[in-house]
Scaffold this motif. Sequence first.
Motif, mmCIF file in Angstrom:
data_model
loop_
_atom_site.group_PDB
_atom_site.id
_atom_site.type_symbol
_atom_site.label_atom_id
_atom_site.label_comp_id
_atom_site.label_asym_id
_atom_site.label_seq_id
_atom_site.Cartn_x
_atom_site.Cartn_y
_atom_site.Cartn_z
ATOM 1 N N ASP A 169 0.829 -1.205 0.000
ATOM 2 C CA ASP A 169 0.000 0.000 0.000
ATOM 3 C C ASP A 169 0.863 1.255 0.000
ATOM 4 O O ASP A 169 0.521 2.266 -0.633
ATOM 5 C CB ASP A 169 -0.916 0.022 1.227
ATOM 6 C CG ASP A 169 -1.999 -1.042 1.162
ATOM 7 O OD1 ASP A 169 -2.199 -1.603 0.064
ATOM 8 O OD2 ASP A 169 -2.635 -1.302 2.192
ATOM 9 N N ILE A 170 1.989 1.205 0.711
ATOM 10 C CA ILE A 170 2.892 2.346 0.769
ATOM 11 C C ILE A 170 3.385 2.704 -0.630
ATOM 12 O O ILE A 170 3.300 3.854 -1.066
ATOM 13 C CB ILE A 170 4.112 2.031 1.667
ATOM 14 C CG1 ILE A 170 3.693 1.917 3.123
ATOM 15 C CG2 ILE A 170 5.191 3.086 1.498
ATOM 16 C CD1 ILE A 170 3.649 3.195 3.869
ATOM 17 N N LYS A 175 3.356 6.232 -5.389
ATOM 18 C CA LYS A 175 3.240 6.402 -6.842
ATOM 19 C C LYS A 175 2.039 7.264 -7.189
ATOM 20 O O LYS A 175 2.091 8.095 -8.114
ATOM 21 C CB LYS A 175 3.123 5.035 -7.518
ATOM 22 C CG LYS A 175 4.392 4.205 -7.491
ATOM 23 C CD LYS A 175 4.158 2.843 -8.136
ATOM 24 C CE LYS A 175 5.409 1.976 -8.054
ATOM 25 N NZ LYS A 175 5.183 0.620 -8.617
ATOM 26 N N LEU A 176 0.963 7.101 -6.432
ATOM 27 C CA LEU A 176 -0.246 7.882 -6.689
ATOM 28 C C LEU A 176 -0.005 9.372 -6.427
ATOM 29 O O LEU A 176 -0.460 10.218 -7.198
ATOM 30 C CB LEU A 176 -1.394 7.377 -5.816
ATOM 31 C CG LEU A 176 -2.742 8.071 -5.983
ATOM 32 C CD1 LEU A 176 -3.241 7.966 -7.414
ATOM 33 C CD2 LEU A 176 -3.772 7.472 -5.016
ATOM 34 N N THR A 177 0.714 9.705 -5.372
ATOM 35 C CA THR A 177 0.994 11.126 -5.110
ATOM 36 C C THR A 177 1.831 11.718 -6.239
ATOM 37 O O THR A 177 1.578 12.846 -6.666
ATOM 38 C CB THR A 177 1.733 11.308 -3.761
ATOM 39 O OG1 THR A 177 3.003 10.657 -3.792
ATOM 40 C CG2 THR A 177 0.906 10.772 -2.611
ATOM 41 N N ASP A 178 2.812 10.968 -6.737
ATOM 42 C CA ASP A 178 3.617 11.455 -7.869
ATOM 43 C C ASP A 178 2.745 11.682 -9.093
ATOM 44 O O ASP A 178 2.857 12.708 -9.783
ATOM 45 C CB ASP A 178 4.720 10.445 -8.214
ATOM 46 C CG ASP A 178 5.934 10.576 -7.314
ATOM 47 O OD1 ASP A 178 6.206 11.699 -6.849
ATOM 48 O OD2 ASP A 178 6.608 9.561 -7.077
ATOM 49 N N MET A 179 1.869 10.717 -9.375
ATOM 50 C CA MET A 179 1.009 10.819 -10.553
ATOM 51 C C MET A 179 0.109 12.042 -10.472
ATOM 52 O O MET A 179 -0.041 12.790 -11.443
ATOM 53 C CB MET A 179 0.180 9.543 -10.693
ATOM 54 C CG MET A 179 -0.720 9.507 -11.932
ATOM 55 S SD MET A 179 -2.331 10.326 -11.690
ATOM 56 C CE MET A 179 -3.124 9.174 -10.573
ATOM 57 N N ILE A 180 -0.496 12.261 -9.307
ATOM 58 C CA ILE A 180 -1.417 13.383 -9.153
ATOM 59 C C ILE A 180 -0.687 14.708 -9.306
ATOM 60 O O ILE A 180 -1.130 15.609 -10.042
ATOM 61 C CB ILE A 180 -2.129 13.297 -7.791
ATOM 62 C CG1 ILE A 180 -3.101 12.118 -7.774
ATOM 63 C CG2 ILE A 180 -2.875 14.599 -7.483
ATOM 64 C CD1 ILE A 180 -3.755 11.872 -6.445
ATOM 65 N N ASN A 208 -6.262 8.825 4.690
ATOM 66 C CA ASN A 208 -5.394 9.459 5.679
ATOM 67 C C ASN A 208 -3.921 9.207 5.371
ATOM 68 O O ASN A 208 -3.086 10.116 5.487
ATOM 69 C CB ASN A 208 -5.731 8.945 7.088
ATOM 70 C CG ASN A 208 -7.075 9.441 7.568
ATOM 71 O OD1 ASN A 208 -7.472 10.565 7.297
ATOM 72 N ND2 ASN A 208 -7.796 8.595 8.280
ATOM 73 N N LEU A 209 -3.594 7.987 4.976
ATOM 74 C CA LEU A 209 -2.215 7.690 4.582
ATOM 75 C C LEU A 209 -1.823 8.468 3.337
ATOM 76 O O LEU A 209 -0.701 8.980 3.230
ATOM 77 C CB LEU A 209 -2.046 6.191 4.321
ATOM 78 C CG LEU A 209 -1.720 5.295 5.515
ATOM 79 C CD1 LEU A 209 -1.524 3.861 5.051
ATOM 80 C CD2 LEU A 209 -0.499 5.782 6.268
ATOM 81 N N PHE A 210 -2.744 8.560 2.389
ATOM 82 C CA PHE A 210 -2.469 9.317 1.169
ATOM 83 C C PHE A 210 -2.111 10.760 1.494
ATOM 84 O O PHE A 210 -1.125 11.303 0.972
ATOM 85 C CB PHE A 210 -3.681 9.275 0.236
ATOM 86 C CG PHE A 210 -3.632 10.310 -0.854
ATOM 87 C CD1 PHE A 210 -2.803 10.133 -1.952
ATOM 88 C CD2 PHE A 210 -4.388 11.472 -0.763
ATOM 89 C CE1 PHE A 210 -2.741 11.109 -2.959
ATOM 90 C CE2 PHE A 210 -4.339 12.439 -1.754
ATOM 91 C CZ PHE A 210 -3.514 12.252 -2.864
#
Length: 268
Positions: A169-170, A175-180, A208-210
């Motif tokens: 999940d980490i 990767k999701l934060t980079d993509m956004i 919350n982790l995101f």
Amino acid sequence: MIGQKDIQNELNKIVSLDTLPKSIIICGKKGSGKHLLTEMIATKYNLEMENLDYELSLDVLNQMYTLTRPKLFIIDNDALKEFKRILRFQNTLLKFIEEPPQFAWIIILTEDMQDLIVTIRNRCQIFKVKPYTLSELQEAQQMFDKHFTAEQLELLETPGLIKETVESDINELLKLTDMIIDSLARATPANALSITNKFFTDNAQDLNLFLLFMKANLTQRYSCSQNYAYYLAYLETKKLSEAYKNIMNANKKDLFENYILKLKNILS
């Protein structure tokens, strides 16, 4: 329990129920061990435990005066915040503090001391859970058979989050934060808002982790580039993270969509 020797030493000084404070506040971040400390107190003094289900009402308070055996009541202040019952709970708690029942004790669990009115803070015994050191987080990781990097451990901050978080999940959230961040500026409003589906549908990502990783990513980018847009985006992310501690679930999706659109404008 990992770490928190100061609190454990203070608890060891309390030798009997006669000297156990009637009202206690345990303050610490999510996963920092607040519930574990509560269980230690209950076990030491052989106290029956009861969660107050988000509310201390006058009816419950009156029932406390009829108890014939010692009992420990636990109030999760962060859950109370979510259900908008803080003021009612605190007014009733003051009645308990002013004239405590013979066989009742209360422990309040909170992430932020400022959520409690000054009168309550001044009249309760306060135990503050200290931030965990990297070595303590590594000890927790070994205990829970996890395999995070030192940087990831410091982001997670507490043994509880280490225990709950899956390694895969980490990486996915990072990767999701980079993509956004990289794609949001050129995305259409409709595509930008589709990000919401990752957090508010079945099998959704941990929001919350995101937000925790998003703040860390934006901080690192600003530190490296001094691009002020990253700093403004960080402030918006921090604002959303704080707001989520004080609103009901029904409003969270709308708030997140507004956040995504603000981020798009900032990063464009």
